[in-house]
Scaffold this active site. Structure first.
Site, PDB file in Angstrom:
ATOM      1  N   SER A 265      95.055  52.629 -13.091  1.00 19.68           N
ATOM      2  CA  SER A 265      95.062  52.280 -14.367  1.00 19.68           C
ATOM      3  C   SER A 265      94.187  53.300 -15.247  1.00 19.68           C
ATOM      4  O   SER A 265      93.437  53.807 -14.800  1.00 19.68           O
ATOM      5  CB  SER A 265      95.105  50.912 -14.595  1.00 19.68           C
ATOM      6  OG  SER A 265      93.513  50.487 -14.416  1.00 19.68           O
ATOM      7  N   LYS A 266      94.576  53.042 -16.565  1.00 17.48           N
ATOM      8  CA  LYS A 266      93.845  53.778 -17.437  1.00 17.48           C
ATOM      9  C   LYS A 266      92.305  53.287 -17.515  1.00 17.48           C
ATOM     10  O   LYS A 266      91.461  54.197 -17.579  1.00 17.48           O
ATOM     11  CB  LYS A 266      94.308  53.641 -19.030  1.00 17.48           C
ATOM     12  CG  LYS A 266      93.649  54.021 -20.087  1.00 17.48           C
ATOM     13  CD  LYS A 266      93.945  54.151 -21.369  1.00 17.48           C
ATOM     14  CE  LYS A 266      93.236  54.750 -22.477  1.00 17.48           C
ATOM     15  NZ  LYS A 266      91.815  54.151 -22.732  1.00 17.48           N
ATOM     16  N   ARG A 267      92.205  52.083 -17.034  1.00 16.37           N
ATOM     17  CA  ARG A 267      90.832  51.676 -16.986  1.00 16.37           C
ATOM     18  C   ARG A 267      90.045  52.441 -15.920  1.00 16.37           C
ATOM     19  O   ARG A 267      88.846  52.412 -16.111  1.00 16.37           O
ATOM     20  CB  ARG A 267      90.888  50.083 -16.991  1.00 16.37           C
ATOM     21  CG  ARG A 267      89.715  49.082 -17.278  1.00 16.37           C
ATOM     22  CD  ARG A 267      89.823  48.126 -18.305  1.00 16.37           C
ATOM     23  NE  ARG A 267      91.047  47.385 -17.832  1.00 16.37           N
ATOM     24  CZ  ARG A 267      90.930  46.214 -16.924  1.00 16.37           C
ATOM     25  NH1 ARG A 267      89.817  45.888 -16.263  1.00 16.37           N
ATOM     26  NH2 ARG A 267      92.009  45.378 -16.657  1.00 16.37           N
ATOM     27  N   ASP A 270      88.886  55.496 -17.428  1.00 13.84           N
ATOM     28  CA  ASP A 270      87.844  55.316 -18.155  1.00 13.84           C
ATOM     29  C   ASP A 270      86.488  55.121 -17.554  1.00 13.84           C
ATOM     30  O   ASP A 270      85.242  55.615 -17.914  1.00 13.84           O
ATOM     31  CB  ASP A 270      88.104  54.227 -19.146  1.00 13.84           C
ATOM     32  CG  ASP A 270      89.434  54.482 -20.125  1.00 13.84           C
ATOM     33  OD1 ASP A 270      89.594  55.857 -20.124  1.00 13.84           O
ATOM     34  OD2 ASP A 270      89.894  53.581 -20.884  1.00 13.84           O
TER      35      ASP A 270
END
Ligand code: GLU
Length: 509
Positions: A265-267, A270
């Site tokens: 995921s994007k998380r 990040d």
């Protein structure tokens, strides 16, 4: 007769295209090109609630950056235009009606409020609500209401949807090119909405099947998250009488987090410092997400890495151009289980592409990095320096650290390096070296190296001693690349100037 291969990438413009989506597009593209078939881009924008401004452009720009070319699509047009589902609105109602008439679908008049109340009531009883064969005849549907009432409700403008009437207790037998044979009992499935009067739009399921049929799609290659929809899609093809020409299906494994646990995921990006999107993205509300392009990845490296995330060539080869991927790709080498994303390996791919680029190919990127730091450099010089430093770089941004000292002469000399490398005898050695260099006209690295090297060898000078002191004098610290290469770049005059300064500043030992 063999069927012409026609595949489609059918993204919904709900946000930036995740790298998993790019991989789906890539596999479709490779499969089409390998077979000499067609790659179609269809925008599935019938869910107006999830539409995001700018997402379609982002998808198109991402594919272009990756070198994935489209044969038929929203920009290209084609025999089945339009390729944006919102522009094909009129097509779908007729097909939904056809299913109602043949008894494969029905009208349902429940409002969202009624459905929510029902859901809450069942949850309170510890049950989960599903709109399926157990309830459809008890709710306000054309299965329970009289034809007159149905007609009247429609005529007076009640909101309705058309739902698929899932058969009861039937086993659907399916084949997937990656997962093999699958069978599912229809009693476990609910009655999906196919069409909504509220916005006169089909849902994904109806529009997808109708368009795949009309666009003569031969193979549907898509993410694993669509596997649960496969029985419905099989049954829709059958209900329309299109089973004979229905596409073959291939569901691609998920991309997993670097830990191997769960969907990437994007998380994760990040948290761990890597992009999960091809290009930098700014949402209409101003949120941003980093992109591979802006992080300094070469599109070829990104594509190469993605291709191997779920597919393997069956050999040790890791570096593939797009042409090589097309020649090697096949669905039977796509794995069934999730593909773990490896950010370090992704950097490794970029470094490989960096190292095999020529200085000329890197010149513009080099020039830009320098300019971003306020240093002007001609393209010619950029190409020359890039050639010398590329094997030490992974990203263009590394160019600055690897070569800024060529443009900025040392003001000070790093204490540690001086202590370690400017030793007894250094001053005399560097003075003599200075005189040697002063006598050379052709300052190409080959020439200076040849002359200095023979002098060093003939005089039994310790190579490490002189070269390390030389480096400290020219760079001010123990970094940089080949000494003679650096001297070639800065030129004779600057080389002598730096040596003079070092001789005047560093200890006279
Ligand atoms: N619009 C769907 C998506 O966004 C397409 C799924 C499919 O390829 O059938 O993933």
């Amino acid at each position: 007769m063999e069927r012409r291969v026609r595949v489609r990438f059918a993204p919904s413009p709900t946000g930036p295209l995740h790298m998993g989506g790019v991989r789906t597009a890539l596999y479709n593209y490779l499969f089409a090109r390998r077979a000499g078939g067609d790659f179609i881009l269809r925008i599935e924008d019938t869910d107006s609630n999830r539409f995001v401004e700018g997402a379609e452009r982002y998808i198109l720009d991402s594919l272009r950056w990756c070198g994935i070319t489209i044969d038929e699509g929203v920009d290209e047009g084609g025999p089945h235009a339009p390729y944006r589902q919102s522009e094909r609105k009129e097509i779908y109602l007729k097909y939904a009606m056809q299913l109602v008439e043949s008894g494969n679908a029905y009208y349902a008049f429940d409002t969202p409020e009624e459905l929510n109340a029902l859901r809450a009531q069942m949850e309170a009883e510890g049950k989960t609500f599903a709109y399926d064969h157990t309830v459809r005849e008890k709710l306000a549907t054309s299965l329970s209401l009289s034809p007159e009432e149905v007609a009247e409700r429609i005529a007076r403008g009640d909101v309705w949807v058309i739902r698929f009437k899932m058969p009861v207790g039937e086993v659907v037998e399916m084949d997937d090119l990656i997962r093999g044979h699958i069978s599912v009992n229809t009693s476990t499935l609910d009655d999906k909405v196919l069409y909504k009067s509220a916005d006169s739009l089909p849902t994904y399921h109806l529009a997808n099947i109708v368009d795949d049929h009309l666009m003569e799609i031969s193979h549907v290659i898509r993410g694993e998250e669509w596997l649960p929809s496969l029985p419905l899609h099989y049954l829709l093809y059958r209900a329309f009488g299109w089973s004979d020409t229905q596409p073959e299906f291939a569901h691609l494994p998920l991309l997993l987090k670097p830990t191997g646990q769960g969907k990437l995921s994007k998380r994760d990006g990040d948290k761990m410092g890597f992009p999960v999107f091809p290009l930098f993205w700014t949402s209409p509300t101003g949120e941003t997400a980093r992109g591979y392009r802006e992080d300094g990845y070469f599109p070829e490296a990104f594509v190469n890495m993605l291709a191997l995330l779920g597919w393997n060539p069956g050999t040790e080869q890791e570096i593939f151009s797009m042409e090589e991927l097309i020649a090697a790709f096949s669905l039977d080498r796509v794995g069934k289980s999730g593909a773990r994303f490896n950010p370090d390996k992704t950097k490794w791919f970029n470094a490989q592409y960096m190292h095999t680029r020529t200085g000329e190919q890197l010149a513009e990127a080099y020039q830009k990095v320098m300019a971003d730091h306020g240093v002007e450099c001609s393209l010619e010089k950029s190409a020359q320096i890039a050639e010398f430093i590329k094997t030490r770089a992974t990203f263009p941004a590394d160019f600055w650290d690897l070569s800024s000292f060529l443009f900025i002469a040392p003001e000070e000399y790093d204490e540690k390096s001086v202590k370690k490398y400017w030793k007894e005898g250094s001053h005399a050695l560097i003075s003599t070296l200075r005189e040697k260099l002063a006598a050379i006209d052709d300052f190409s690295n080959k020439n200076t190296e040849e002359i200095c090297h023979s002098w060093i060898v003939e005089n039994n000078i310790h190579m490490g001693h002189i070269m390390n002191a030389f480096r400290v004098a020219i760079v001010g610290q123990s970094k940089g690349f080949g000494m003679y290469e650096m001297c070639e770049v800065i030129g004779k005059e600057e080389t002598l100037r730096r040596l003079d300064k070092a001789l005047a500043t560093l200890p006279q030992i």
